[in-house]
Design a protein around this motif. Structure first.
Motif, PDB file in Angstrom:
ATOM      1  N   ALA A   1      -2.013   2.292  -9.669  1.00 52.33           N
ATOM      2  CA  ALA A   1      -1.225   2.091  -8.454  1.00 52.33           C
ATOM      3  C   ALA A   1      -2.098   2.248  -7.217  1.00 52.33           C
ATOM      4  CB  ALA A   1      -0.065   3.080  -8.417  1.00 52.33           C
ATOM      5  N   CYS A   2      -2.993   3.222  -7.238  1.00 49.05           N
ATOM      6  CA  CYS A   2      -3.905   3.408  -6.104  1.00 49.05           C
ATOM      7  C   CYS A   2      -4.869   2.245  -5.979  1.00 49.05           C
ATOM      8  CB  CYS A   2      -4.664   4.721  -6.249  1.00 49.05           C
ATOM      9  SG  CYS A   2      -3.648   6.190  -5.999  1.00 49.05           S
ATOM     10  N   ASP A   3      -5.280   1.675  -7.110  1.00 53.35           N
ATOM     11  CA  ASP A   3      -6.144   0.496  -7.059  1.00 53.35           C
ATOM     12  C   ASP A   3      -5.444  -0.641  -6.312  1.00 53.35           C
ATOM     13  OD1 ASP A   3      -8.126   1.782  -8.465  1.00 53.35           O
ATOM     14  OD2 ASP A   3      -7.583   0.911 -10.401  1.00 53.35           O
ATOM     15  N   GLU A   4      -4.168  -0.829  -6.608  1.00 50.20           N
ATOM     16  CA  GLU A   4      -3.416  -1.875  -5.913  1.00 50.20           C
ATOM     17  C   GLU A   4      -3.274  -1.532  -4.434  1.00 50.20           C
ATOM     18  OE1 GLU A   4       0.741  -4.451  -6.131  1.00 50.20           O
ATOM     19  OE2 GLU A   4       0.481  -2.722  -7.463  1.00 50.20           O
ATOM     20  N   ALA A   5      -3.041  -0.249  -4.150  1.00 45.65           N
ATOM     21  CA  ALA A   5      -2.924   0.172  -2.755  1.00 45.65           C
ATOM     22  C   ALA A   5      -4.210  -0.120  -1.996  1.00 45.65           C
ATOM     23  CB  ALA A   5      -2.582   1.654  -2.679  1.00 45.65           C
ATOM     24  N   LEU A   6      -5.353   0.156  -2.635  1.00 46.85           N
ATOM     25  CA  LEU A   6      -6.629  -0.054  -1.967  1.00 46.85           C
ATOM     26  C   LEU A   6      -6.887  -1.539  -1.741  1.00 46.85           C
ATOM     27  CD1 LEU A   6      -9.145   1.369  -0.893  1.00 46.85           C
ATOM     28  CD2 LEU A   6     -10.156   1.143  -3.172  1.00 46.85           C
ATOM     29  N   ALA A   7      -6.507  -2.362  -2.711  1.00 38.61           N
ATOM     30  CA  ALA A   7      -6.738  -3.799  -2.595  1.00 38.61           C
ATOM     31  C   ALA A   7      -5.934  -4.408  -1.458  1.00 38.61           C
ATOM     32  CB  ALA A   7      -6.396  -4.488  -3.913  1.00 38.61           C
TER      33      ALA A   7
ATOM     34  N   THR B   1       0.831  -1.210   0.000  1.00 40.02           N
ATOM     35  CA  THR B   1       0.000   0.000   0.000  1.00 40.02           C
ATOM     36  C   THR B   1       0.861   1.255   0.000  1.00 40.02           C
ATOM     37  OG1 THR B   1      -1.832  -1.099   1.119  1.00 40.02           O
ATOM     38  CG2 THR B   1      -1.708   1.297   1.322  1.00 40.02           C
ATOM     39  N   ALA B   2       1.807   1.332   0.936  1.00 38.19           N
ATOM     40  CA  ALA B   2       2.648   2.526   1.038  1.00 38.19           C
ATOM     41  C   ALA B   2       3.486   2.723  -0.218  1.00 38.19           C
ATOM     42  CB  ALA B   2       3.556   2.424   2.258  1.00 38.19           C
ATOM     43  N   ALA B   3       4.029   1.633  -0.767  1.00 35.57           N
ATOM     44  CA  ALA B   3       4.856   1.743  -1.970  1.00 35.57           C
ATOM     45  C   ALA B   3       4.011   2.126  -3.180  1.00 35.57           C
ATOM     46  CB  ALA B   3       5.579   0.427  -2.222  1.00 35.57           C
ATOM     47  N   SER B   4       2.803   1.585  -3.261  1.00 36.50           N
ATOM     48  CA  SER B   4       1.926   1.927  -4.383  1.00 36.50           C
ATOM     49  C   SER B   4       1.537   3.396  -4.334  1.00 36.50           C
ATOM     50  CB  SER B   4       0.677   1.047  -4.361  1.00 36.50           C
ATOM     51  OG  SER B   4       1.010  -0.322  -4.550  1.00 36.50           O
TER      52      SER B   4
ATOM     53  N   ASP C   1      -6.620   0.733   8.726  1.00 42.07           N
ATOM     54  CA  ASP C   1      -6.251   2.077   9.158  1.00 42.07           C
ATOM     55  C   ASP C   1      -5.560   2.885   8.066  1.00 42.07           C
ATOM     56  OD1 ASP C   1      -3.909   0.706   9.097  1.00 42.07           O
ATOM     57  OD2 ASP C   1      -3.197   1.324  11.068  1.00 42.07           O
ATOM     58  N   ALA C   2      -5.288   2.256   6.923  1.00 43.50           N
ATOM     59  CA  ALA C   2      -4.677   2.981   5.805  1.00 43.50           C
ATOM     60  C   ALA C   2      -5.699   3.342   4.738  1.00 43.50           C
ATOM     61  CB  ALA C   2      -3.557   2.146   5.181  1.00 43.50           C
ATOM     62  N   GLU C   3      -6.923   2.864   4.882  1.00 42.55           N
ATOM     63  CA  GLU C   3      -7.900   3.054   3.801  1.00 42.55           C
ATOM     64  C   GLU C   3      -8.196   4.528   3.552  1.00 42.55           C
ATOM     65  OE1 GLU C   3     -12.437   1.895   2.416  1.00 42.55           O
ATOM     66  OE2 GLU C   3     -11.684   1.161   4.339  1.00 42.55           O
ATOM     67  N   LEU C   4      -8.259   5.343   4.605  1.00 41.98           N
ATOM     68  CA  LEU C   4      -8.577   6.751   4.427  1.00 41.98           C
ATOM     69  C   LEU C   4      -7.547   7.432   3.533  1.00 41.98           C
ATOM     70  CD1 LEU C   4     -10.094   9.340   4.983  1.00 41.98           C
ATOM     71  CD2 LEU C   4      -8.966   9.485   7.216  1.00 41.98           C
ATOM     72  N   ALA C   5      -6.264   7.228   3.836  1.00 40.18           N
ATOM     73  CA  ALA C   5      -5.213   7.850   3.021  1.00 40.18           C
ATOM     74  C   ALA C   5      -5.265   7.349   1.587  1.00 40.18           C
ATOM     75  CB  ALA C   5      -3.845   7.568   3.632  1.00 40.18           C
TER      76      ALA C   5
ATOM     77  N   THR D   1     -16.594  10.048   4.759  1.00 40.27           N
ATOM     78  CA  THR D   1     -17.343   9.156   5.642  1.00 40.27           C
ATOM     79  C   THR D   1     -16.415   8.499   6.658  1.00 40.27           C
ATOM     80  OG1 THR D   1     -18.932   8.717   3.869  1.00 40.27           O
ATOM     81  CG2 THR D   1     -18.902   7.181   5.721  1.00 40.27           C
ATOM     82  N   LEU D   2     -15.276   7.980   6.185  1.00 37.38           N
ATOM     83  CA  LEU D   2     -14.317   7.356   7.094  1.00 37.38           C
ATOM     84  C   LEU D   2     -13.824   8.353   8.132  1.00 37.38           C
ATOM     85  CD1 LEU D   2     -12.255   5.284   4.491  1.00 37.38           C
ATOM     86  CD2 LEU D   2     -13.650   4.343   6.344  1.00 37.38           C
ATOM     87  N   CYS D   3     -13.576   9.562   7.677  1.00 38.64           N
ATOM     88  CA  CYS D   3     -13.083  10.609   8.562  1.00 38.64           C
ATOM     89  C   CYS D   3     -14.103  10.898   9.665  1.00 38.64           C
ATOM     90  CB  CYS D   3     -12.813  11.864   7.736  1.00 38.64           C
ATOM     91  SG  CYS D   3     -11.668  13.016   8.466  1.00 38.64           S
ATOM     92  N   VAL D   4     -15.360  11.020   9.291  1.00 41.57           N
ATOM     93  CA  VAL D   4     -16.412  11.314  10.267  1.00 41.57           C
ATOM     94  C   VAL D   4     -16.629  10.127  11.195  1.00 41.57           C
ATOM     95  CG1 VAL D   4     -18.873  11.819  10.513  1.00 41.57           C
ATOM     96  CG2 VAL D   4     -17.519  12.998   8.776  1.00 41.57           C
ATOM     97  N   GLU D   5     -16.615   8.919  10.643  1.00 40.29           N
ATOM     98  CA  GLU D   5     -16.813   7.725  11.466  1.00 40.29           C
ATOM     99  C   GLU D   5     -15.748   7.597  12.542  1.00 40.29           C
ATOM    100  OE1 GLU D   5     -19.030   4.617   8.404  1.00 40.29           O
ATOM    101  OE2 GLU D   5     -16.850   4.584   8.600  1.00 40.29           O
ATOM    102  N   ARG D   6     -14.536   8.011  12.210  1.00 40.79           N
ATOM    103  CA  ARG D   6     -13.427   7.884  13.163  1.00 40.79           C
ATOM    104  C   ARG D   6     -13.297   9.102  14.074  1.00 40.79           C
ATOM    105  NH1 ARG D   6      -8.982   5.325   8.905  1.00 40.79           N
ATOM    106  NH2 ARG D   6     -10.263   3.532   8.323  1.00 40.79           N
ATOM    107  N   GLY D   7     -14.176  10.074  13.882  1.00 46.73           N
ATOM    108  CA  GLY D   7     -14.089  11.277  14.696  1.00 46.73           C
ATOM    109  C   GLY D   7     -12.811  12.036  14.471  1.00 46.73           C
ATOM    110  N   ALA D   8     -12.257  11.931  13.266  1.00 44.17           N
ATOM    111  CA  ALA D   8     -10.965  12.539  12.976  1.00 44.17           C
ATOM    112  C   ALA D   8     -11.130  13.973  12.501  1.00 44.17           C
ATOM    113  CB  ALA D   8     -10.225  11.723  11.913  1.00 44.17           C
TER     114      ALA D   8
END
Length: 961
Positions: free
Chosen positions: A631-637, A612-615, A642-646, A673-680
């Motif tokens: 590359a982002c598709d591979e990162a998401l897969a 994920t980080a390298a992609s 905890d990395a999904e938001l980024a 949505t992820l940001c709000v769900e995590r109260g971030a």
């Protein structure tokens, strides 16, 4: 000012949007008008002021202007009064509604005005339909259901006339009554043909859409309810006069389980209570806001930002505390109304508002949040959204989806700690923590050798680091270092010293950390094995990377062999950090290659967080947006939770750059949505980007909604620069929606915010944009004023070409406003500035000089100076064609042809106009004008047959001559 100037000022004020600005302008004009002793103008101005007060949110002031006009109309009739008699009768309706909304006004006074209204309507031969309607409204307000039903029937059965409310407002009141009486299906059916028609009233369609919210919900029309809420609220949100209706939308959000949106609306309009248009509006909004805040405050930690007011500083307020305050406000006001009315109806009605809770079914409303966010419990921690650490510790934060670990039941303490350390190096958090838990359970209370205790302490430091507990990690590493030294294990002590140095490099003790990690590397480079040497140099690079000492960090990474001492996991991390250092050094091709290598190694070892980080690193450095998306598709897969938001944010940006804005919207929504769900923190920044994505795909209503949310959030964070940039985006969206008054309001606010000397170019830009919006809306005088202000900002910013353009646009605006003296002054200023730019070859300069000549010619034409006007145009078309401004060149030649005809020179006009006509696209707007001028030239040249043929060809009416 002359009487003509005052009348012109009144016309300009009438074009202003309803609100505080128009009211201030009307009151200033009234003072001038009264001083001028022009009774007709004073009467008309007060009539306009009555309407302005009603729709601008200050209805109490309308009582005075209405009474003054009515008294003058009755006591001293003038010829001009009859022209305004209809409007004066119409204003009676405003008075009835207004008097009801102020509990200090006795009910007898309202009945007296109603009786006077009926008397005048009868005397004028008008229908009593709207009189019956307003008697119904009084009965409904006091809770007299029998009388309300009686007047409702009369209202519905009496013929309408030109004093009846419009085709949208009458049904709106009917919808409210039907819905209040449980007749939802009838209410919806009644509204359908109204919404299908064309509504032009100031209050529509937002009023009827708001009234339809409850019946839509109760009849299962969820999509219609959501669409009605979005469209109506967008139209209502900018005007203080709509505070009551805003409360309806707050309640709708609470009912549908959208507590967060309800609180956003409350927060956005909370300060309106300080200047509420009426006690009735304040009561209603306070009640609906209290219900929303009480729902949001159930977790105990929710707060709302309350803007400062006189005697009250701005700041965060507990939602529960504010709910209690607003409850008291609403109930006290209801009691005042009931005391006036002699009933308990308002208190009972407000009690129902205060008791509103979410229905069982959640109806998603937000264009930015996909799911209903869970309510965090009191004291629950939140994690801010940011870029994250680019270094090694950040890549350890994820949790890899692996089968449940198997910890040998017979493993001894050293075996368990070795298993934990190996798992930590392989990014296997589950086994790492399971092995440590087994160690603590089996041997935590056993007295073990110092080296074993040291290893456990070092791994406790790793746990703290993975939990982002920097102080805890530093303290545990210091303890582990002391224990290893006590045990005489020098190499292990230096490994821990290196880890400690990396952590210190992230703290206030950075110099100590770098020194420590360098010393550890020296020892391990001399005495350690290949893997220890590689890891030591990697730790040196990490410490330097944290200090943004990119060149030194790269030198340290270069000392790590390609196989990282036989550790493929370490090799993947080294390649990843090399990519980051090279990216920061703007060596993008090398960074991309390093990221690709890290991706390859991450795949080989099967560590999702490394892939994920390298992609993501690869996506940031690749030139082709489509490749970045892949590359982002591979990162998401491969991303841990905890990395999904980024990853979502990166993928959304890549999709937008690749021209796939529709897909980008989905990822941005998921990110918010992820940001709000995590109260971030930070969701406001993401909403800003989401609003832009909605804008790009043309979903302008959603773009406006989300941008409004973003501005509110950015203001709350104190991020004024970003908030202003989002306001600029929002102003453009409003303009494209045709909501020019909100757009202008935002641009005015931006111009005010950009009042510093460093911001003069941007101040000029937003003022010029405001001028353009007004000019396009045919509010030419107001547009000219904005262009003039923009020109002044450009002048102060030493931007002569921009100043010239603004002056030229100012001259056009004054020209179309038919203010010849102002247009002449603007041309003179533009001419003086043009002299300083003459001779510069740049196309933009050529263009502006040519167009200044053109507008000057138009102004001279209106002053009946065609010779001078024609002289200004000499050579202008050729200069425009030299920069490929062919349309403008034709425009100037058409004007030249017109001037030649005015000068009685048709022989010169005819070939010029014929050439222009032949070069124009057949469907272009200037064709008919040019053909008309050419036909006129042919007539003057005594060639009627050709003129007639030309008129036939272009469907021109000969009588138009």
């Amino acid at each position: 000012m002359s009487d003509e100037d005052l009348w012109r000022a009144l016309r300009g004020i009438s074009d202003m949007p309803y609100g505080a600005g128009q009211i201030a302008a009307l009151e200033q004009l009234l003072r001038r008008v009264d001083a001028a002793d022009d009774r007709h103008l004073a009467f008309v101005t007060r009539m306009q002021a009555t309407t302005g007060y009603i729709y601008g949110g200050e209805p109490a002031k309308s009582f005075v202007t209405f009474s003054r006009c009515l008294s003058e109309f009755d006591s001293d009739p003038q010829p001009y009064h009859q022209r305004h008699a209809h409007n004066l009768l119409w204003h009676f309706k405003y008075m009835i509604t207004g008097l009801l909304n102020f509990p200090e006004v006795p009910l007898d006074r309202t009945y007296a005005v109603l009786d006077d209204m009926e008397r005048r309507y009868r005397a004028g031969g008008h229908s009593l339909q709207t009189v019956h309607k307003h008697r119904f409204r009084v009965a409904d307000h006091v809770g007299d259901t029998e009388k309300a039903a009686h007047w409702y029937r009369l209202w519905q059965t009496t013929p309408r006339d030109d004093l009846s409310d419009c085709a949208g407002c009458d049904p709106t009141s009917q919808v409210v009554y039907l819905a209040d009486n449980g007749r939802d299906a009838e209410a919806v059916a009644l509204a359908e043909p109204v919404l299908a028609g064309r509504l032009t009233c100031t209050e529509q369609p937002q009023a009827i859409l708001t009234a339809l919210l409850p019946p839509y919900l109760r009849t299962g029309r969820d999509e219609s309810a959501r669409d009605a809420h979005r469209e109506a609220y967008r139209r209502l949100r900018g005007n203080l006069a709509n505070l009551w209706e805003i409360g309806d939308h707050v309640e709708f959000c609470t009912l549908t389980g959208n507590e967060a949106r309800a609180v956003e609306l409350v927060e956005r309009h909370l300060d309106w209570l300080d200047r509420a248009p009426s006690p009735a509006a304040a009561m209603h909004f306070a009640a609906t806001a209290a219900a929303a805040l009480r729902q949001a405050g159930q977790g105990g930690a929710a707060t709302v930002y309350r803007r400062a007011a006189e005697g009250r500083p701005g700041g965060e307020v507990s939602a529960s505390v504010l709910a209690d305050e607003l409850t008291r406000t609403a109930t006290e006001l209801a009691e005042r109304f009931d005391a006036r009315n002699g009933s308990t109806h308002q208190s009972e009605w407000i009690a129902r508002r205060l008791a509103v809770r979410p229905s069982a079914e959640h109806l998603p409303l937000s264009a930015s949040v996909r799911r209903r966010p869970p309510r965090p419990s009191a004291g629950e921690s939140t994690t801010p959204v940011g870029e994250g650490s680019p270094a090694g510790d950040a890549t350890r934060a994820g949790v890899v989806e692996t089968p449940a670990p198997t910890v040998p039941a017979d493993a001894g303490p050293d075996e368990l700690l070795d298993l934990a350390e190996q798992s930590w190096g392989r990014h296997d958090q589950i086994t790492f923590r399971a092995a440590l838990a087994a160690y603590d359970e089996r041997f935590g209370s056993v007295d073990l050798p110092a080296r074993t205790a040291a290893q456990r302490m070092a791994l406790r430091a790793a746990q703290h680091g993975d939990d982002n507990d920097l102080p805890g990690a530093i303290e545990s590493n210091r303890s582990a270092l002391d224990l290893y030294l006590t045990a005489g294990d020098e190499l292990s002590a230096q490994v821990v010293a290196g880890r400690l140095g990396v952590l210190l490099a992230r703290s206030d003790d950075a110099d100590e950390g770098v020194a420590l990690v360098r010393k550890a590397a020296e020892v391990l480079d001399r005495d350690g094995d290949a893997r220890q040497r590689a890891a030591a140099h990697h730790r040196v690079a990490l410490a330097l990377l944290h200090q943004e000492r990119w060149a030194e960090a790269l030198t340290a990474l270069d000392r790590v062999p390609a196989d990282a001492g036989g550790d493929p996991y370490l090799a993947a991390r080294v390649a990843l950090h090399r990519a980051h250092v090279l990216e920061q050094s703007e060596r993008f091709e090398e960074a991309r290659a390093a990221a690709a290598e890290s991706r390859r190694l991450g795949r080989e070892v099967g560590v999702g967080e490394l892939v994920t980080a390298a992609s993501l690193a690869y996506a940031r450095t690749v030139d082709d947006p489509a490749e970045a998306v892949a590359a982002c598709d591979e990162a998401l897969a491969s991303a841990p939770a905890d990395a999904e938001l980024a990853v979502r944010v990166a993928r959304a940006r890549a999709l937008l750059a690749a021209g796939r804005a529709d897909d980008a919207v989905d990822d941005f929504v998921e990110a918010v949505t992820l940001c709000v769900e995590r109260g971030a923190e930070g969701d406001a920044f993401l909403r800003w980007e989401l609003a832009n994505a909605y804008r790009v795909v043309g979903r302008l209503g959603e773009a406006a909604e989300v941008a409004e949310e973003a501005v509110l959030g950015l203001d709350r964070l104190g991020a004024q620069a970003e908030a202003d940039r989002c306001r600029h985006l929002l102003a453009g969206v409003y303009a494209r929606l045709g909501e020019i008054d909100p757009a202008l309001s935002l641009l005015e606010q931006l111009a005010h915010n950009l009042d510093g000397p460093d911001n003069l170019p941007y101040r000029g830009q937003v003022l010029e944009e405001a001028g353009g919006i007004l000019y396009d809306a045919d509010r030419d005088a107001a547009g000219a004023e904005r262009f003039a202000a923009a020109a002044e900002a450009y002048r102060l910013g030493d931007l002569p070409l921009d100043e010239l353009r603004a002056r030229r646009r100012e001259a056009y605006a004054w020209f179309w406003a038919d203010d010849r003296p102002a247009a002449t002054r603007a041309v003179e200023q533009a001419d003086a500035l043009a002299v300083t730019l003459t001779g510069q070859p740049e196309p933009p300069v050529t263009y502006e000089l040519a167009m200044v000549a053109e507008v000057g010619a138009r102004v001279l034409t209106t002053e009946n100076r065609p010779d001078e006007a024609l002289a200004r145009l000499d050579g202008v078309p050729d200069r425009l064609r030299s920069i490929e401004a062919f349309g403008e060149a034709a425009q100037v030649e058409i004007l030249a042809g017109e001037l030649l005809l005015r000068l009685d020179r048709p022989a010169e006009a005819e070939p010029l106009l014929r050439r222009v006509l032949g070069g124009l696209p057949a469907d272009s707007r200037p064709v008919r004008q040019t053909a008309w001028l050419l036909a006129r030239a042919l007539d003057l040249l005594d060639r009627p047959a050709e003129a007639a043929a030309l008129r036939t060809e272009h469907d021109l009416d000969p009588d138009d001559d």
